[in-house]
Design a protein around this motif. Structure first.
Motif, PDB file in Angstrom:
ATOM      1  N   ALA A   1       0.950  -1.072   0.392  1.00 12.46           N
ATOM      2  CA  ALA A   1       0.081   0.300   0.352  1.00 12.46           C
ATOM      3  C   ALA A   1       1.019   1.731  -0.249  1.00 12.46           C
ATOM      4  O   ALA A   1       0.314   1.592  -0.687  1.00 12.46           O
ATOM      5  CB  ALA A   1      -0.738  -0.030   1.166  1.00 12.46           C
ATOM      6  N   PHE A   2       2.364   1.285   0.900  1.00 11.17           N
ATOM      7  CA  PHE A   2       2.736   2.094   0.594  1.00 11.17           C
ATOM      8  C   PHE A   2       4.698   1.468   1.056  1.00 11.17           C
ATOM      9  O   PHE A   2       4.599   0.812   1.715  1.00 11.17           O
ATOM     10  CB  PHE A   2       2.227   3.679   1.692  1.00 11.17           C
ATOM     11  N   VAL A   3       5.594   2.815   0.444  1.00 16.24           N
ATOM     12  CA  VAL A   3       6.578   2.777   1.152  1.00 16.24           C
ATOM     13  C   VAL A   3       6.463   4.140   1.904  1.00 16.24           C
ATOM     14  O   VAL A   3       6.606   5.194   1.048  1.00 16.24           O
ATOM     15  CB  VAL A   3       7.637   2.599   0.168  1.00 16.24           C
ATOM     16  N   ALA A   4       6.966   3.996   3.292  1.00 21.41           N
ATOM     17  CA  ALA A   4       7.933   5.435   3.980  1.00 21.41           C
ATOM     18  C   ALA A   4       9.378   5.460   4.353  1.00 21.41           C
ATOM     19  O   ALA A   4       9.390   4.177   4.504  1.00 21.41           O
ATOM     20  CB  ALA A   4       6.912   5.526   5.433  1.00 21.41           C
ATOM     21  N   ARG A   5       9.577   6.706   4.087  1.00 23.93           N
ATOM     22  CA  ARG A   5      10.513   6.834   3.995  1.00 23.93           C
ATOM     23  C   ARG A   5      11.178   8.551   5.267  1.00 23.93           C
ATOM     24  O   ARG A   5      10.538   8.887   5.107  1.00 23.93           O
ATOM     25  CB  ARG A   5      11.962   7.787   3.047  1.00 23.93           C
ATOM     26  N   ILE A   6      12.217   8.206   5.723  1.00 25.52           N
ATOM     27  CA  ILE A   6      11.725   8.861   7.564  1.00 25.52           C
ATOM     28  C   ILE A   6      13.502   9.513   7.673  1.00 25.52           C
ATOM     29  O   ILE A   6      14.246   8.483   7.278  1.00 25.52           O
ATOM     30  CB  ILE A   6      11.268   8.260   8.817  1.00 25.52           C
ATOM     31  N   LYS A   7      13.535  10.826   7.810  1.00 22.94           N
ATOM     32  CA  LYS A   7      15.018  11.145   8.094  1.00 22.94           C
ATOM     33  C   LYS A   7      14.903  12.556   8.824  1.00 22.94           C
ATOM     34  O   LYS A   7      13.937  12.953   9.370  1.00 22.94           O
ATOM     35  CB  LYS A   7      15.667  11.594   7.405  1.00 22.94           C
ATOM     36  N   ASN A   8      15.545  12.676   9.514  1.00 23.63           N
ATOM     37  CA  ASN A   8      15.243  14.069  10.518  1.00 23.63           C
ATOM     38  C   ASN A   8      15.743  15.287   9.727  1.00 23.63           C
ATOM     39  O   ASN A   8      16.640  15.096   8.447  1.00 23.63           O
ATOM     40  CB  ASN A   8      16.740  14.441  11.479  1.00 23.63           C
ATOM     41  N   ILE A   9      15.230  16.219  10.171  1.00 21.98           N
ATOM     42  CA  ILE A   9      15.363  17.338   9.130  1.00 21.98           C
ATOM     43  C   ILE A   9      16.399  18.056  10.666  1.00 21.98           C
ATOM     44  O   ILE A   9      16.438  18.410  11.789  1.00 21.98           O
ATOM     45  CB  ILE A   9      13.764  18.464   9.444  1.00 21.98           C
ATOM     46  N   GLN A  10      17.245  18.282  10.082  1.00 23.93           N
ATOM     47  CA  GLN A  10      18.791  18.961  10.345  1.00 23.93           C
ATOM     48  C   GLN A  10      18.291  20.646  11.071  1.00 23.93           C
ATOM     49  O   GLN A  10      17.845  21.126  10.388  1.00 23.93           O
ATOM     50  CB  GLN A  10      19.974  18.771  10.707  1.00 23.93           C
TER      51      GLN A  10
ATOM     52  N   PHE B   1      18.120  25.611  17.303  1.00 16.43           N
ATOM     53  CA  PHE B   1      17.392  25.157  18.398  1.00 16.43           C
ATOM     54  C   PHE B   1      16.250  25.952  19.009  1.00 16.43           C
ATOM     55  O   PHE B   1      15.537  25.026  19.873  1.00 16.43           O
ATOM     56  CB  PHE B   1      18.624  24.731  19.530  1.00 16.43           C
ATOM     57  N   THR B   2      15.790  26.596  18.937  1.00 20.46           N
ATOM     58  CA  THR B   2      14.170  27.625  18.744  1.00 20.46           C
ATOM     59  C   THR B   2      13.338  26.881  18.509  1.00 20.46           C
ATOM     60  O   THR B   2      12.205  27.414  18.523  1.00 20.46           O
ATOM     61  CB  THR B   2      14.866  29.448  18.684  1.00 20.46           C
ATOM     62  N   THR B   3      13.695  26.765  17.440  1.00 21.84           N
ATOM     63  CA  THR B   3      12.556  25.769  16.228  1.00 21.84           C
ATOM     64  C   THR B   3      12.347  24.564  16.406  1.00 21.84           C
ATOM     65  O   THR B   3      13.141  23.842  16.997  1.00 21.84           O
ATOM     66  CB  THR B   3      13.191  26.003  14.910  1.00 21.84           C
ATOM     67  N   PRO B   4      10.884  23.698  16.280  1.00 26.47           N
ATOM     68  CA  PRO B   4      10.781  22.455  16.708  1.00 26.47           C
ATOM     69  C   PRO B   4      11.862  21.711  15.644  1.00 26.47           C
ATOM     70  O   PRO B   4      11.552  21.882  14.911  1.00 26.47           O
ATOM     71  CB  PRO B   4       9.637  22.488  16.944  1.00 26.47           C
ATOM     72  N   PHE B   5      12.151  20.541  16.402  1.00 25.20           N
ATOM     73  CA  PHE B   5      12.218  19.349  15.803  1.00 25.20           C
ATOM     74  C   PHE B   5      10.896  18.515  14.876  1.00 25.20           C
ATOM     75  O   PHE B   5      10.444  18.470  15.731  1.00 25.20           O
ATOM     76  CB  PHE B   5      13.329  18.138  16.480  1.00 25.20           C
ATOM     77  N   LEU B   6      11.455  18.141  13.710  1.00 25.70           N
ATOM     78  CA  LEU B   6      10.626  17.879  13.133  1.00 25.70           C
ATOM     79  C   LEU B   6      11.879  16.308  12.305  1.00 25.70           C
ATOM     80  O   LEU B   6      12.848  16.493  12.256  1.00 25.70           O
ATOM     81  CB  LEU B   6      10.203  18.880  11.436  1.00 25.70           C
ATOM     82  N   LEU B   7      10.621  15.757  12.193  1.00 23.16           N
ATOM     83  CA  LEU B   7      11.159  14.484  11.207  1.00 23.16           C
ATOM     84  C   LEU B   7      10.425  15.115   9.747  1.00 23.16           C
ATOM     85  O   LEU B   7       9.251  15.108   9.176  1.00 23.16           O
ATOM     86  CB  LEU B   7      10.537  13.302  11.103  1.00 23.16           C
ATOM     87  N   SER B   8      11.294  14.811   8.781  1.00 20.05           N
ATOM     88  CA  SER B   8      10.683  14.363   7.049  1.00 20.05           C
ATOM     89  C   SER B   8      10.478  12.634   7.023  1.00 20.05           C
ATOM     90  O   SER B   8      11.110  12.593   7.333  1.00 20.05           O
ATOM     91  CB  SER B   8      11.607  14.935   5.970  1.00 20.05           C
ATOM     92  N   LEU B   9       9.311  13.118   6.573  1.00 22.14           N
ATOM     93  CA  LEU B   9       9.068  11.863   6.315  1.00 22.14           C
ATOM     94  C   LEU B   9       8.446  11.477   4.457  1.00 22.14           C
ATOM     95  O   LEU B   9       6.924  12.705   4.288  1.00 22.14           O
ATOM     96  CB  LEU B   9       7.560  11.513   7.120  1.00 22.14           C
TER      97      LEU B   9
END
Length: 443
Positions: A55-64, A68-76
């Protein structure tokens, strides 16, 4: 990287599936950003999740992060099939929900969608080929609050706090607050229902009621006992009594609608999945329940409290609608050695810009003569450090009774007053000195 804007349209889909299957699909990829408590162990590593059923392929990595006042996010990135690019968003959201649910289940950590960036045509094409893409604009940098809080609100709260609120009603008020704040209509409805159940159970009458026939709803009769069997109201009956007492417009059809919605949500459905059985728009069922709940909560306070004027507000809608800009563009998207698309697209941006700087207070209106408005207009086309402010004021002109009235945002008015109070010289400062005493707050 070149990009051109085009009108929304439907792309021709490629034929996929087993021999003889004529269903039309195309390969798509959606780029999401996700707020998370956990990160991939290396900033240069990409985790790949392959759905066993394809049904899907998901690829996940950090957004550097470099600030550090900005929130941490993952790229998916989620690869999936869809009939057309324009049909892909709902499918992408469903695939994302599966990923986030399993990530939370297997890690015990929080994962929440932050925003969607793009959905692109991910069909196999030569490197450098032009691809169609839907690109979402960055959210507006800030959401201005509605100026509302005043002394009358504080006085109202103090008056209500004179009543020693029972613990059950405190819990109901908490769920009402959480329902207002919840991000999705499904959660809002569920939290409102929790509050309604608490209030209904709290004020459930002691007097017994008759058992009723499931078909005609008349009181059942036992021939052997020569009596009508009675019992204390069931929870469902207590909730119905509360709703009809709290809102005179709450009829049997409304009660049935809210009960059906509650049962569907509690058994795993979503509002979108049952939208055919709901009013249009289907989210309006949240407002119906929220209004009834608010009325029910008000009725829990002694009526003598309301003999003095109180100020209480209810929203026109509880649902959190957002304005989103989406562009359909055609551009070249780089492909890596594994055939996956690079959707960072640093050369292409899509943004939503607000009218002016952030403001939290009411705006003001100033009155000018035609000659003064002409001078301000000419100054707005010049050069200087306050050109954007002058342009905003010029764009909010209204003529009435021989004068020109202009709307001034509270942030701009603060800058103007600061310049005048500090004795700053300049053409625009001198101009505002001529009519600043006409300024009035707009409520």
């Amino acid at each position: 990287m070149a990009a051109k804007a085009v009108l929304f349209g439907t792309l021709s889909a490629t034929t996929t599936g087993k021999p003889g299957c004529e269903r039309q699909f195309m390969r798509c990829v959606a780029h999401f950003e996700v707020i998370s408590e956990v990160s991939v162990v290396s900033d240069h590593r990409i985790l790949t999740i392959n759905d066993p059923r394809g049904a899907f392929v998901a690829r996940i990595k950090n957004i550097q992060r470099f600030e550090f006042t900005t929130p941490f996010l993952l790229s998916l990135h989620v690869y999936f099939d869809a009939p057309t690019l324009n049909d892909a968003k709902d499918i992408a959201e469903d695939r994302l929900a599966v990923c986030l649910n399993m990530l939370a289940f297997t890690t015990g950590s929080r994962f929440r969608k932050h925003r969607i960036r793009q959905i692109a045509d991910a069909e196999v094409r030569p490197n450098g080929a032009i691809r169609d893409m839907l690109m979402w604009g960055d959210s507006i940098e800030y959401d201005d609050p509605q100026p509302y809080l005043d002394d009358v609100n504080a006085n109202t709260i103090e008056r209500l706090l004179e009543f020693d609120v029972p613990p059950a009603i405190r819990r109901a008020l908490r769920w009402y607050r959480l329902g207002i704040d919840a991000a999705t209509p499904d959660d809002q409805f569920t939290y409102f229902w929790f509050a309604l159940e608490i209030v209904a159970e709290f004020q459930k009458p002691v007097a017994k009621v008759n058992d009723k026939c499931p078909h005609c709803q008349s009181a059942l009769y036992c021939e052997k006992c020569d009596t009508h069997p009675q019992h204390r109201p069931y929870a469902k009956q207590a909730i119905r009594a509360l709703m009809t007492a709290a809102d005179e417009n709450c009829d049997d059809a409304t009660v049935a609608l809210l009960n059906m919605t509650r049962n569907s949500l509690m058994h795993g459905s979503t509002l979108r999945e049952i939208e055919d059985a709901l009013p249009d728009p289907h989210e309006s069922v949240v407002d119906t329940l929220g209004r009834i709940l608010w009325n029910a909560l008000v009725r829990q306070f002694p009526q003598e409290i309301f003999k003095q004027p109180l100020v209480m507000g209810v929203p026109s809608t509880y649902v959190h609608y957002k304005t989103t800009g989406v562009a359909h563009i055609q551009t070249v998207v780089p492909v890596d050695s594994e055939g996956y698309l690079d959707l960072d697209l640093k050369g292409v941006t899509m943004a939503m810009q607000s009218f002016g700087p952030p403001q939290s207070a009411f705006p003001s209106v100033v009155r000018m003569t035609h000659e003064q408005s002409d001078r301000l207009r000419k100054l707005s086309y010049g050069e200087g450090g306050h050109q954007e402010m002058l342009v905003r004021i010029r764009q909010q002109y209204r003529e009435k009774e021989g004068h020109i009235f202009a709307l001034v945002l509270s942030t701009d008015m603060a800058a103007i007053l600061s310049a005048l109070e500090n004795g700053e010289g300049g053409a625009w400062q001198d101009l505002f000195r001529e009519f600043i005493d006409t300024a009035e707050t707009v409520r």
